[in-house]
Design an enzyme around this catalytic site. Structure first.
Site, PDB file in Angstrom:
ATOM      1  N   ASP A 160      22.754   5.935  21.674  1.00  0.00           N
ATOM      2  CA  ASP A 160      22.622   5.227  22.953  1.00  0.00           C
ATOM      3  C   ASP A 160      22.038   3.820  22.775  1.00  0.00           C
ATOM      4  O   ASP A 160      22.061   3.015  23.716  1.00  0.00           O
ATOM      5  CB  ASP A 160      21.726   6.021  23.913  1.00  0.00           C
ATOM      6  CG  ASP A 160      22.402   7.308  24.372  1.00  0.00           C
ATOM      7  OD1 ASP A 160      23.625   7.443  24.201  1.00  0.00           O
ATOM      8  OD2 ASP A 160      21.691   8.184  24.907  1.00  0.00           O
ATOM      9  N   ARG A 162      16.130  18.137  31.189  1.00  0.00           N
ATOM     10  CA  ARG A 162      15.881  19.493  30.692  1.00  0.00           C
ATOM     11  C   ARG A 162      14.698  20.147  31.410  1.00  0.00           C
ATOM     12  O   ARG A 162      14.647  21.367  31.549  1.00  0.00           O
ATOM     13  CB  ARG A 162      15.668  19.448  29.174  1.00  0.00           C
ATOM     14  CG  ARG A 162      17.003  19.224  28.427  1.00  0.00           C
ATOM     15  CD  ARG A 162      16.795  18.612  27.067  1.00  0.00           C
ATOM     16  NE  ARG A 162      18.014  18.525  26.262  1.00  0.00           N
ATOM     17  CZ  ARG A 162      18.947  17.576  26.387  1.00  0.00           C
ATOM     18  NH1 ARG A 162      18.832  16.631  27.300  1.00  0.00           N
ATOM     19  NH2 ARG A 162      20.014  17.570  25.600  1.00  0.00           N
ATOM     20  N   ARG A 207      32.333   2.075  24.760  1.00  0.00           N
ATOM     21  CA  ARG A 207      31.314   1.071  24.403  1.00  0.00           C
ATOM     22  C   ARG A 207      31.720   0.232  23.195  1.00  0.00           C
ATOM     23  O   ARG A 207      31.187  -0.866  23.012  1.00  0.00           O
ATOM     24  CB  ARG A 207      29.954   1.746  24.178  1.00  0.00           C
ATOM     25  CG  ARG A 207      29.334   2.182  25.496  1.00  0.00           C
ATOM     26  CD  ARG A 207      27.922   2.728  25.342  1.00  0.00           C
ATOM     27  NE  ARG A 207      27.401   3.067  26.663  1.00  0.00           N
ATOM     28  CZ  ARG A 207      26.446   3.962  26.886  1.00  0.00           C
ATOM     29  NH1 ARG A 207      25.910   4.640  25.878  1.00  0.00           N
ATOM     30  NH2 ARG A 207      26.025   4.188  28.122  1.00  0.00           N
ATOM     31  N   LYS A 255      14.951  10.290  29.565  1.00  0.00           N
ATOM     32  CA  LYS A 255      16.013  10.834  30.423  1.00  0.00           C
ATOM     33  C   LYS A 255      16.408  12.244  29.982  1.00  0.00           C
ATOM     34  O   LYS A 255      16.522  13.153  30.801  1.00  0.00           O
ATOM     35  CB  LYS A 255      17.213   9.891  30.387  1.00  0.00           C
ATOM     36  CG  LYS A 255      18.371  10.312  31.274  1.00  0.00           C
ATOM     37  CD  LYS A 255      19.203   9.137  31.710  1.00  0.00           C
ATOM     38  CE  LYS A 255      20.242   8.707  30.705  1.00  0.00           C
ATOM     39  NZ  LYS A 255      21.388   9.631  30.580  1.00  0.00           N
ATOM     40  N   SER A 256      16.613  12.424  28.683  1.00  0.00           N
ATOM     41  CA  SER A 256      17.056  13.743  28.193  1.00  0.00           C
ATOM     42  C   SER A 256      16.015  14.816  28.506  1.00  0.00           C
ATOM     43  O   SER A 256      16.347  15.931  28.928  1.00  0.00           O
ATOM     44  CB  SER A 256      17.275  13.694  26.678  1.00  0.00           C
ATOM     45  OG  SER A 256      18.336  12.828  26.378  1.00  0.00           O
TER      46      SER A 256
HETATM   47  C1  S3P Z   1      22.242  13.301  25.642  1.00  0.00           C
HETATM   48  C2  S3P Z   1      22.986  13.381  24.501  1.00  0.00           C
HETATM   49  C3  S3P Z   1      23.822  12.282  23.991  1.00  0.00           C
HETATM   50  C4  S3P Z   1      23.452  10.953  24.637  1.00  0.00           C
HETATM   51  C5  S3P Z   1      23.278  11.078  26.123  1.00  0.00           C
HETATM   52  C6  S3P Z   1      22.172  12.066  26.446  1.00  0.00           C
HETATM   53  C7  S3P Z   1      21.453  14.468  26.058  1.00  0.00           C
HETATM   54  O1  S3P Z   1      25.165  12.548  24.259  1.00  0.00           O
HETATM   55  O2  S3P Z   1      24.422   9.976  24.333  1.00  0.00           O
HETATM   56  O3  S3P Z   1      22.944   9.817  26.679  1.00  0.00           O
HETATM   57  O4  S3P Z   1      20.529  14.322  26.880  1.00  0.00           O
HETATM   58  O5  S3P Z   1      21.738  15.567  25.569  1.00  0.00           O
HETATM   59  P1  S3P Z   1      26.049  13.505  23.308  1.00  0.00           P
HETATM   60  O6  S3P Z   1      25.332  14.765  23.233  1.00  0.00           O
HETATM   61  O7  S3P Z   1      27.358  13.684  23.970  1.00  0.00           O
HETATM   62  O8  S3P Z   1      26.132  12.799  22.001  1.00  0.00           O
END
Ligand code: S3P
Length: 430
Positions: free
Chosen positions: A318, A24, A349, A19-20
């Site tokens: 996560d 991006r 959570r 997902k991240s």
């Molecule tokens: C993410 C960063 C994390 C994560 C989120 C996705 C990202 O959050 O919990 O699900 O893609 O940069 P934080 O950066 O707020 O810790």
């Protein structure tokens, strides 16, 4: 969704793209020159919200199943949005796009769903304001909806009070539009996909580690254009985590999960599995688009409780919902500390995990920054209140497979946020 206990999860699966990294690839692809291709892109609601926002900013984005083609506009090619940018449930979209929008000549508004509009945005508004941005909370509650107008950005050196990749990425993206160098220091390195991808796109970005590789500073200098890339998105370790946990706690299971991203800033779950006594093996380790990946082989194991705290927390933040489910099935006590960030995710959570564990018969107590879980008692079916949190729905679906009787997962459709085919993947293992 109604689920009952089973035995013998067996087979080979893949999980959807990270997902991240998917977010991006749209974000950097949109502000790069040329055509970016992202393969194995996650078609979850969060990433689709990012696509929708950039389309509103004038970027042509084609979707062909899990391949996305982004016709980049260059750093200064975005156009004023005709409408408010709807980020839905996505914190990543909100915080990363804010960094870019603060560098534009035009005004924009960002808003999301009920849960998103309750999440803290001061953490980005503060550093962006220090950089000279004009960003405000429309309801003056430090949350979205956000209103951004043209500012004059200059570089800052920001020491982030929370190790958050979203905060870090927001500031680095704003740094592309700032005068001078912008740096972000974190006490513990959070996921570094933005830094890796910015470097691949040609940004002038460096990252330096001090204090045994934990305290890290990423610095970006403006001026260079970004150039389109072909990105192979690895499978999401946060999605694989549910199958790793299921493989460990469902009796007589053996699961091979192919091509999962194992970037060290994300792979804390693997260390926790090992420390709990889990039989998890990495095979076929390789690097793709600058990100490490491997196949993960999991076999049923007798787990034991451990303490999870300190610098590993950002690398598994996560995964804590499903780690908590593993802890409930483990012999002895598991203590989770230093995870106060869990209180500001899609739900609080710490409360949603411990409430639902107790409903299933596991003694679990919330603490201000974590929880204490007494494992080893049989779980029983219950009604799980997900509060529309995708990770709670998936973690407790795994718990249901190891619990006696029937479990009802309320609003289980919220898995669409990060893993629309989650329940179909389970079918493949039956
Ligand atoms: C993410 C960063 C994390 C994560 C989120 C996705 C990202 O959050 O919990 O699900 O893609 O940069 P934080 O950066 O707020 O810790």
């Amino acid at each position: 969704m109604e689920l009952t206990n089973i035995t013998g999860l067996k087979g080979q699966i893949t999980v959807p793209g990270d997902k991240s990294i998917s977010h991006r690839s749209i974000i950097l692809g949109s502000i790069a020159k040329g055509t970016t291709e992202a393969h194995n892109f996650l078609e979850g609601a969060d990433c689709l919200a990012t696509i929708d926002c950039f389309r509103k900013l004038g970027v042509e984005i084609e979707q062909k199943q899990d391949t996305v083609i982004v016709h980049g506009k260059g750093l200064y090619g975005l156009t004023p949005p005709s409408d408010i940018l709807n980020v839905e449930n996505s914190g990543t979209t909100t915080r990363l796009i804010s960094g870019i929008l603060c560098g534009q000549e035009f005004d924009s508004k960002i808003s999301g769903d009920e849960s998103l509009n309750l999440r803290p945005m001061k953490r980005i508004m503060e550093p962006l304001t220090q950089m000279g941005a004009n960003i405000s909370s429309i309801l003056r509650n430090d949350c979205a909806p956000l209103y951004i107008t043209k500012g004059n950005l200059h570089g800052i050196h920001y020491t982030s009070p929370v190790p958050s990749a979203q905060v870090k990425s927001c500031i680095l993206l704003a740094g592309l539009y700032a005068e001078g160098e912008t740096s972000v220091t974190e006490s513990t390195l959070s996921r570094n996909h933005t830094e890796l991808m910015l470097q691949n796109f040609g940004a002038d970005l460096t990252s330096s580690h001090e204090l045994l590789d934990i305290r890290t500073t990423a610095s970006i200098r403006p001026g260079s254009e970004l150039y389109a890339q072909k990105i192979m998105v690895p499978g999401d370790i946060s999605s694989a985590a549910y199958f790793i946990a299921a493989g460990l706690i469902v009796p007589d299971s053996e699961i091979l999960i192919k091509n999962v991203g194992i970037n060290p800033t994300r792979a804390g779950m693997l260390k926790v599995c090992e420390d709990m006594g889990g039989d998890v093996t990495l095979l076929n380790e390789h690097t793709s688009s600058g990100e490490k990946a491997a196949d993960i082989l999991v076999r049923t194991s007798q787990l034991h409780g451990i303490t999870i705290e300190g610098s590993i927390i950002p690398a598994l933040i996560d995964e804590i919902p499903v780690i908590a489910v593993m802890a409930a099935m483990a012999e002895g006590t598991t203590i989770i500390r230093d995870a106060g960030e869990l209180r500001v995710k899609e739900t609080d959570r710490i409360e949603t995990i411990t409430d639902n564990l107790r409903a299933m018969g596991c003694p679990a107590d919330p603490t201000f920054d974590g929880m204490v879980i007494e494992g080893g008692r049989p779980l029983h079916g219950a009604t799980v209140h997900t509060l529309f949190d995708h990770r709670i729905a998936m973690a407790f679906s795994v718990a249901a497979l190891a619990a006696e009787g029937t479990t009802h997962i309320l609003n289980s459709e919220c898995v669409d946020v990060s893993y629309p085919s989650f329940y179909d993947t389970f079918e493949l293992l039956l």
